[in-house]
Scaffold this motif. Structure first.
Motif, PDB file in Angstrom:
ATOM      1  N   ASP A   1       0.809  -1.226   0.000  1.00 52.17           N
ATOM      2  CA  ASP A   1       0.000   0.000   0.000  1.00 52.17           C
ATOM      3  C   ASP A   1       0.842   1.277   0.000  1.00 52.17           C
ATOM      4  OD1 ASP A   1       0.978   0.156   2.591  1.00 52.17           O
ATOM      5  OD2 ASP A   1      -0.924  -0.354   3.546  1.00 52.17           O
ATOM      6  N   ARG A   2       2.168   1.138   0.129  1.00 54.55           N
ATOM      7  CA  ARG A   2       3.120   2.257   0.031  1.00 54.55           C
ATOM      8  C   ARG A   2       2.858   3.367   1.043  1.00 54.55           C
ATOM      9  NH1 ARG A   2       5.189   3.103  -6.138  1.00 54.55           N
ATOM     10  NH2 ARG A   2       5.221   0.896  -6.754  1.00 54.55           N
ATOM     11  N   ASN A   3       2.313   3.058   2.182  1.00 60.31           N
ATOM     12  CA  ASN A   3       2.078   4.114   3.172  1.00 60.31           C
ATOM     13  C   ASN A   3       3.280   4.331   4.096  1.00 60.31           C
ATOM     14  OD1 ASN A   3       1.993   1.942   4.939  1.00 60.31           O
ATOM     15  ND2 ASN A   3      -0.096   2.317   5.654  1.00 60.31           N
ATOM     16  N   ARG A   4       4.321   3.509   3.960  1.00 52.14           N
ATOM     17  CA  ARG A   4       5.554   3.619   4.733  1.00 52.14           C
ATOM     18  C   ARG A   4       5.292   3.618   6.238  1.00 52.14           C
ATOM     19  NH1 ARG A   4       9.929   4.251   1.925  1.00 52.14           N
ATOM     20  NH2 ARG A   4      11.087   4.905   3.798  1.00 52.14           N
ATOM     21  N   THR A   5       4.268   2.887   6.640  1.00 49.73           N
ATOM     22  CA  THR A   5       3.907   2.719   8.045  1.00 49.73           C
ATOM     23  C   THR A   5       3.742   1.234   8.319  1.00 49.73           C
ATOM     24  OG1 THR A   5       2.761   4.850   8.108  1.00 49.73           O
ATOM     25  CG2 THR A   5       2.200   3.266   9.828  1.00 49.73           C
ATOM     26  N   ILE A   6       4.274   0.768   9.440  1.00 49.45           N
ATOM     27  CA  ILE A   6       4.135  -0.651   9.773  1.00 49.45           C
ATOM     28  C   ILE A   6       2.695  -0.931  10.184  1.00 49.45           C
ATOM     29  CG2 ILE A   6       4.902  -2.513  11.276  1.00 49.45           C
ATOM     30  CD1 ILE A   6       7.570  -1.083  11.562  1.00 49.45           C
ATOM     31  N   ASP A   7       2.019  -1.723   9.382  1.00 49.21           N
ATOM     32  CA  ASP A   7       0.643  -2.131   9.664  1.00 49.21           C
ATOM     33  C   ASP A   7       0.667  -3.564  10.187  1.00 49.21           C
ATOM     34  OD1 ASP A   7      -0.546   0.297   8.577  1.00 49.21           O
ATOM     35  OD2 ASP A   7       0.032  -0.475   6.612  1.00 49.21           O
ATOM     36  N   TYR A   8       0.216  -3.762  11.413  1.00 51.98           N
ATOM     37  CA  TYR A   8       0.241  -5.083  12.035  1.00 51.98           C
ATOM     38  C   TYR A   8      -1.014  -5.874  11.681  1.00 51.98           C
ATOM     39  CZ  TYR A   8       3.952  -2.802  14.639  1.00 51.98           C
ATOM     40  OH  TYR A   8       5.095  -2.110  14.976  1.00 51.98           O
ATOM     41  N   PRO A   9      -0.903  -7.213  11.650  1.00 44.00           N
ATOM     42  CA  PRO A   9       0.239  -8.024  12.071  1.00 44.00           C
ATOM     43  C   PRO A   9       1.323  -8.146  10.997  1.00 44.00           C
ATOM     44  CG  PRO A   9      -1.534  -9.459  11.387  1.00 44.00           C
ATOM     45  CD  PRO A   9      -2.077  -8.053  11.321  1.00 44.00           C
ATOM     46  N   LEU A  10       2.534  -8.442  11.448  1.00 47.64           N
ATOM     47  CA  LEU A  10       3.646  -8.725  10.548  1.00 47.64           C
ATOM     48  C   LEU A  10       3.762 -10.217  10.303  1.00 47.64           C
ATOM     49  CD1 LEU A  10       6.478  -6.405  11.922  1.00 47.64           C
ATOM     50  CD2 LEU A  10       5.397  -6.230   9.689  1.00 47.64           C
ATOM     51  N   VAL A  11       4.267 -10.567   9.129  1.00 49.51           N
ATOM     52  CA  VAL A  11       4.550 -11.962   8.791  1.00 49.51           C
ATOM     53  C   VAL A  11       6.047 -12.096   8.546  1.00 49.51           C
ATOM     54  CG1 VAL A  11       4.193 -13.813   7.103  1.00 49.51           C
ATOM     55  CG2 VAL A  11       2.270 -12.362   7.796  1.00 49.51           C
ATOM     56  N   LEU A  12       6.685 -13.033   9.245  1.00 41.60           N
ATOM     57  CA  LEU A  12       8.085 -13.355   8.977  1.00 41.60           C
ATOM     58  C   LEU A  12       8.099 -14.337   7.806  1.00 41.60           C
ATOM     59  CD1 LEU A  12      11.092 -13.265   9.614  1.00 41.60           C
ATOM     60  CD2 LEU A  12      10.716 -15.022  11.350  1.00 41.60           C
ATOM     61  N   ASN A  13       8.469 -13.851   6.631  1.00 40.07           N
ATOM     62  CA  ASN A  13       8.409 -14.674   5.419  1.00 40.07           C
ATOM     63  C   ASN A  13       9.566 -15.644   5.291  1.00 40.07           C
ATOM     64  OD1 ASN A  13       7.474 -11.584   4.181  1.00 40.07           O
ATOM     65  ND2 ASN A  13       6.029 -13.281   4.200  1.00 40.07           N
ATOM     66  N   ALA A  14      10.796 -15.179   5.591  1.00 45.34           N
ATOM     67  CA  ALA A  14      11.945 -16.022   5.281  1.00 45.34           C
ATOM     68  C   ALA A  14      13.216 -15.542   5.967  1.00 45.34           C
ATOM     69  CB  ALA A  14      12.181 -16.060   3.765  1.00 45.34           C
ATOM     70  N   LEU A  15      14.151 -16.466   6.099  1.00 47.71           N
ATOM     71  CA  LEU A  15      15.549 -16.159   6.398  1.00 47.71           C
ATOM     72  C   LEU A  15      16.342 -16.575   5.172  1.00 47.71           C
ATOM     73  CD1 LEU A  15      17.565 -16.838   9.628  1.00 47.71           C
ATOM     74  CD2 LEU A  15      18.494 -17.482   7.405  1.00 47.71           C
ATOM     75  N   ALA A  16      17.181 -15.677   4.643  1.00 46.29           N
ATOM     76  CA  ALA A  16      17.851 -15.933   3.372  1.00 46.29           C
ATOM     77  C   ALA A  16      19.356 -15.742   3.467  1.00 46.29           C
ATOM     78  CB  ALA A  16      17.284 -15.031   2.275  1.00 46.29           C
ATOM     79  N   ILE A  17      20.086 -16.514   2.646  1.00 44.36           N
ATOM     80  CA  ILE A  17      21.533 -16.403   2.482  1.00 44.36           C
ATOM     81  C   ILE A  17      21.784 -15.783   1.117  1.00 44.36           C
ATOM     82  CG2 ILE A  17      23.713 -17.674   2.303  1.00 44.36           C
ATOM     83  CD1 ILE A  17      22.359 -19.892   3.982  1.00 44.36           C
ATOM     84  N   GLU A  18      22.585 -14.725   1.081  1.00 45.33           N
ATOM     85  CA  GLU A  18      22.873 -14.018  -0.164  1.00 45.33           C
ATOM     86  C   GLU A  18      24.262 -14.345  -0.698  1.00 45.33           C
ATOM     87  OE1 GLU A  18      20.978  -9.874  -0.624  1.00 45.33           O
ATOM     88  OE2 GLU A  18      21.813  -9.882   1.411  1.00 45.33           O
ATOM     89  N   LYS A  19      24.433 -14.180  -2.010  1.00 43.33           N
ATOM     90  CA  LYS A  19      25.750 -14.277  -2.622  1.00 43.33           C
ATOM     91  C   LYS A  19      26.578 -13.078  -2.171  1.00 43.33           C
ATOM     92  CE  LYS A  19      28.024 -14.720  -7.165  1.00 43.33           C
ATOM     93  NZ  LYS A  19      28.634 -16.040  -6.956  1.00 43.33           N
TER      94      LYS A  19
END
Length: 214
Positions: A146-164
């Motif tokens: 929604d591009r409102n730049r405000t944290i709207d709860y609830p949050l979802v932890l989608n992933a933990l990632a390893i980068e190159k």
């Protein structure tokens, strides 16, 4: 008190009065079946093993190979979590073990109720276990949702990632992930009595450190 929900034992470690921290142990890597995702086709990864006994001792190992990725653009392997977190989470704490000699870049990915994406980037320094205490950023990683730049709860932890960017192939062992979240007293007590509202059978389970406010 123990309660069986969807075949998973939930241990309520302690239940304090309003204003005191309450800890729920909901994570046991030995019983989980998380998925593995990748940012581009030539990235490869798999879950190698789980180890330890009990929710607080168990860990999971993610094997990755990013050597075929020619640049860093979307070059990552992720452990898919997709876990909704109650309350207003602000800190994520866990340990990770990496045997490589070089630094290894990683990130946590979250989305809020408005589908804005948040990234918490961090670096493992290599050569053994390292503890992480990560705080939620104040703004999204890029224009999204929604591009409102405000944290709207609830949050979802989608992933933990390893980068190159560090060792192009290897293994990372990850301990239980703890989430510190703030909830209202009534909401916290309601959640403790009805924990099935916090997770579902095919989702990752997280230990939750709840700061209860009257």
């Amino acid at each position: 008190m123990k309660k069986s929900i969807l075949g998973v034992w939930v241990l309520i470690a302690s239940l304090a009065a309003a204003g005191a921290p309450v800890k729920l142990v909901l994570c046991d890597w030995n019983e989980l079946r998380p998925g593995v995702g990748k940012g581009r086709p030539e990235a490869n990864g798999s879950i190698l093993k789980t180890s330890g006994q009990g929710a607080e001792a168990a860990s999971i190992t993610l094997r990755y190979d990013l050597s075929a990725c020619r640049d860093r653009n979307n070059s990552f392997i992720r452990l898919n979590l997709d876990r909704e977190i109650p309350g207003r989470p602000n800190r994520f704490q866990f340990k990770a073990h990496y045997r490589g000699e070089s630094e290894l870049p990683l990130f946590l990915q979250l989305t809020d109720a408005g589908k804005e994406v948040y990234l918490i980037r961090f670096t493992h320094q290599g050569r053994g276990w390292q503890e992480f205490d990560l705080r939620l950023p104040s703004g999204p990683a890029w224009p999204s949702g929604d591009r409102n730049r405000t944290i709207d709860y609830p949050l979802v932890l989608n992933a933990l990632a390893i980068e190159k960017g560090g060792g192009d192939r290897g293994e990372v062992e990850i301990g239980p992930i703890a989430v510190q979240t703030e909830v209202d007293a009534d909401s916290a007590l309601s959640g403790l009595l009805q924990p099935e509202a916090w997770y579902w059978s095919n989702a990752i389970k997280l230990p939750l450190q709840l700061n209860v406010h009257a």
